[in-house]
Design a protein around this motif. Structure first.
Motif, mmCIF file in Angstrom:
data_model
loop_
_atom_site.group_PDB
_atom_site.id
_atom_site.type_symbol
_atom_site.label_atom_id
_atom_site.label_comp_id
_atom_site.label_asym_id
_atom_site.label_seq_id
_atom_site.Cartn_x
_atom_site.Cartn_y
_atom_site.Cartn_z
ATOM 1 N N ILE A 166 -1.706 2.908 -17.822
ATOM 2 C CA ILE A 166 -2.731 3.465 -16.948
ATOM 3 C C ILE A 166 -2.405 3.076 -15.512
ATOM 4 N N VAL A 167 -2.121 4.074 -14.681
ATOM 5 C CA VAL A 167 -1.745 3.855 -13.290
ATOM 6 C C VAL A 167 -2.842 4.436 -12.406
ATOM 7 N N TYR A 168 -3.484 3.571 -11.642
ATOM 8 C CA TYR A 168 -4.591 4.005 -10.789
ATOM 9 C C TYR A 168 -4.235 3.769 -9.325
ATOM 10 N N VAL A 169 -4.431 4.777 -8.502
ATOM 11 C CA VAL A 169 -4.192 4.679 -7.060
ATOM 12 C C VAL A 169 -5.516 4.921 -6.351
ATOM 13 N N GLU A 170 -6.038 3.894 -5.722
ATOM 14 C CA GLU A 170 -7.311 4.035 -5.018
ATOM 15 C C GLU A 170 -7.143 4.950 -3.803
ATOM 16 N N SER A 171 -8.141 5.756 -3.552
ATOM 17 C CA SER A 171 -8.088 6.705 -2.443
ATOM 18 C C SER A 171 -7.915 5.988 -1.106
ATOM 19 N N ILE A 172 -7.216 6.625 -0.197
ATOM 20 C CA ILE A 172 -6.958 6.032 1.118
ATOM 21 C C ILE A 172 -8.250 5.852 1.915
ATOM 22 N N CYS A 173 -9.294 6.559 1.558
ATOM 23 C CA CYS A 173 -10.558 6.427 2.288
ATOM 24 C C CYS A 173 -11.313 5.164 1.897
ATOM 25 N N SER A 223 -4.690 -3.463 3.045
ATOM 26 C CA SER A 223 -4.482 -4.880 2.732
ATOM 27 C C SER A 223 -5.798 -5.613 2.509
ATOM 28 N N SER A 224 -6.879 -5.130 3.129
ATOM 29 C CA SER A 224 -8.186 -5.763 2.943
ATOM 30 C C SER A 224 -8.627 -5.696 1.482
ATOM 31 N N LEU A 225 -8.278 -4.616 0.795
ATOM 32 C CA LEU A 225 -8.603 -4.503 -0.623
ATOM 33 C C LEU A 225 -7.701 -5.403 -1.458
ATOM 34 N N ARG A 226 -6.440 -5.487 -1.081
ATOM 35 C CA ARG A 226 -5.509 -6.370 -1.786
ATOM 36 C C ARG A 226 -6.006 -7.812 -1.752
ATOM 37 N N ASP A 227 -6.567 -8.232 -0.617
ATOM 38 C CA ASP A 227 -7.065 -9.597 -0.481
ATOM 39 C C ASP A 227 -8.281 -9.842 -1.375
ATOM 40 N N LYS A 228 -9.100 -8.824 -1.583
ATOM 41 C CA LYS A 228 -10.304 -8.976 -2.399
ATOM 42 C C LYS A 228 -10.017 -8.855 -3.889
ATOM 43 N N TYR A 229 -8.987 -8.072 -4.237
ATOM 44 C CA TYR A 229 -8.698 -7.812 -5.643
ATOM 45 C C TYR A 229 -7.255 -8.232 -5.927
ATOM 46 N N PRO A 230 -7.049 -9.474 -6.383
ATOM 47 C CA PRO A 230 -5.701 -10.034 -6.527
ATOM 48 C C PRO A 230 -4.792 -9.285 -7.501
ATOM 49 N N LYS A 231 -5.369 -8.566 -8.434
ATOM 50 C CA LYS A 231 -4.535 -7.819 -9.392
ATOM 51 C C LYS A 231 -3.917 -6.576 -8.752
ATOM 52 N N SER A 232 -4.499 -6.113 -7.668
ATOM 53 C CA SER A 232 -4.042 -4.863 -7.046
ATOM 54 C C SER A 232 -2.679 -5.011 -6.389
ATOM 55 N N ILE A 233 -2.033 -3.871 -6.205
ATOM 56 C CA ILE A 233 -0.711 -3.807 -5.589
ATOM 57 C C ILE A 233 -0.826 -3.043 -4.278
ATOM 58 N N PHE A 234 -0.391 -3.657 -3.197
ATOM 59 C CA PHE A 234 -0.462 -3.014 -1.875
ATOM 60 C C PHE A 234 0.943 -2.659 -1.410
ATOM 61 N N LEU A 235 1.180 -1.367 -1.218
ATOM 62 C CA LEU A 235 2.485 -0.876 -0.745
ATOM 63 C C LEU A 235 2.342 -0.135 0.572
ATOM 64 N N GLY A 236 1.229 -0.308 1.253
ATOM 65 C CA GLY A 236 0.991 0.452 2.474
ATOM 66 C C GLY A 236 0.371 1.788 2.136
ATOM 67 N N ARG A 237 0.510 2.749 3.031
ATOM 68 C CA ARG A 237 -0.066 4.073 2.816
ATOM 69 C C ARG A 237 0.836 4.867 1.891
ATOM 70 N N ILE A 238 0.314 5.212 0.737
ATOM 71 C CA ILE A 238 1.088 5.948 -0.265
ATOM 72 C C ILE A 238 0.941 7.445 -0.059
ATOM 73 N N VAL A 239 -0.263 7.890 0.343
ATOM 74 C CA VAL A 239 -0.498 9.329 0.572
ATOM 75 C C VAL A 239 -1.048 9.527 1.974
ATOM 76 N N ALA A 267 -6.519 -1.207 -15.942
ATOM 77 C CA ALA A 267 -5.332 -0.504 -15.439
ATOM 78 C C ALA A 267 -4.102 -1.401 -15.512
ATOM 79 N N ASP A 268 -2.970 -0.825 -15.899
ATOM 80 C CA ASP A 268 -1.716 -1.575 -15.927
ATOM 81 C C ASP A 268 -1.174 -1.763 -14.511
ATOM 82 N N TYR A 269 -1.330 -0.735 -13.689
ATOM 83 C CA TYR A 269 -0.905 -0.795 -12.288
ATOM 84 C C TYR A 269 -2.047 -0.251 -11.448
ATOM 85 N N PHE A 270 -2.543 -1.076 -10.536
ATOM 86 C CA PHE A 270 -3.696 -0.705 -9.721
ATOM 87 C C PHE A 270 -3.281 -0.798 -8.255
ATOM 88 N N PHE A 271 -3.083 0.361 -7.615
ATOM 89 C CA PHE A 271 -2.588 0.408 -6.242
ATOM 90 C C PHE A 271 -3.736 0.610 -5.259
#
Length: 215
Positions: free
Chosen positions: A168-175, A199-215, A191-195
């Motif tokens: 399960i790959v989830y990408v949170e909306s840029i908004c 960066s503010s969301l990455r700091d709050k949710y340690p499991k998440s993956i932050f790669l910058g702006r994906i879309v 989710a297996d991968y949670f993008f």
């Protein structure tokens, strides 16, 4: 009385077994890397409006290994099908294009009450179960529409039953800058991968993956 105690004990044992199996599936899910074992059948959940635009931008980055592609849209969505067909024609030739478009009931309409959305989500789950069990995707890719919840739950169920591991790959909306969407909050634990794209969301949710702006 003894029979009742036995039934309660059996139910508790069944629930405990289910929880242990669920923990095992979620905990070990990331060990599977999509694409390392040949073609990847991917189920893409497209929401109306911006969700569909974002998910198709994500699809542009995927290689030809992600095939076949099964798009799922809500039965009340009148625009996404044309966008998907246009995208597939532009990215893949007729000989290479292997995609389907399926429809299921929407889990929650805009401004729908939370109480009635429980019933509509269960109705969507009723359609999602046979669909996902038939398609047996290797991966579910989604980015926020409520329609993806019953599909992801069904994909997780395949793994719990030992039928097939579905990533399960989830990408949170840029908004979403400071907080996760409701869908994100629900799928974050499984989710297996949670993008996330901030960066503010990455700091709050340690499991998440932050790669910058994906879309």
């Amino acid at each position: 009385m003894a029979f009742l105690v036995g039934v309660v004990f059996a139910l508790l044992l069944l629930c405990l077994s289910f929880i242990i199996r669920l923990y095992h599936v979620v905990k070990t899910g990331s060990s599977y890397k999509p694409g390392t074992r040949g073609p990847v059948a991917v189920l893409i959940v497209a929401g109306s409006g911006g969700h569909t635009t974002e998910i198709l931008r994500l699809m542009e980055c995927l290689s030809a290994a992600y095939t076949p592609r099964h798009y799922v849209i809500a039965d009340t969505d009148g625009m996404s099908q044309e966008k998907i067909c246009t995208f597939e024609r532009s990215k893949h030739s007729d000989s290479e294009s292997q995609f389907t478009i399926c429809r299921i009931p929407r889990s929650r309409e805009v401004h729908q009450s939370w109480s009635s959305s429980v019933i509509s989500t269960l109705d969507a789950l009723r359609y999602s179960l046979p669909l996902v069990f038939r398609l047996r995707p290797d991966m579910v890719l989604c980015n926020g529409p409520g329609t993806c919840i019953p599909l992801c739950v069904t994909g997780l169920l395949l793994g719990i039953l030992g039928l097939k591991k579905v990533s399960i790959v989830y990408v949170e909306s840029i908004c979403r800058v400071e907080t996760l969407s409701l869908t994100g909050k629900i799928l974050y634990p499984i989710a297996d991968y949670f993008f996330v794209q901030w960066s503010s969301l990455r700091d709050k949710y340690p499991k998440s993956i932050f790669l910058g702006r994906i879309v």
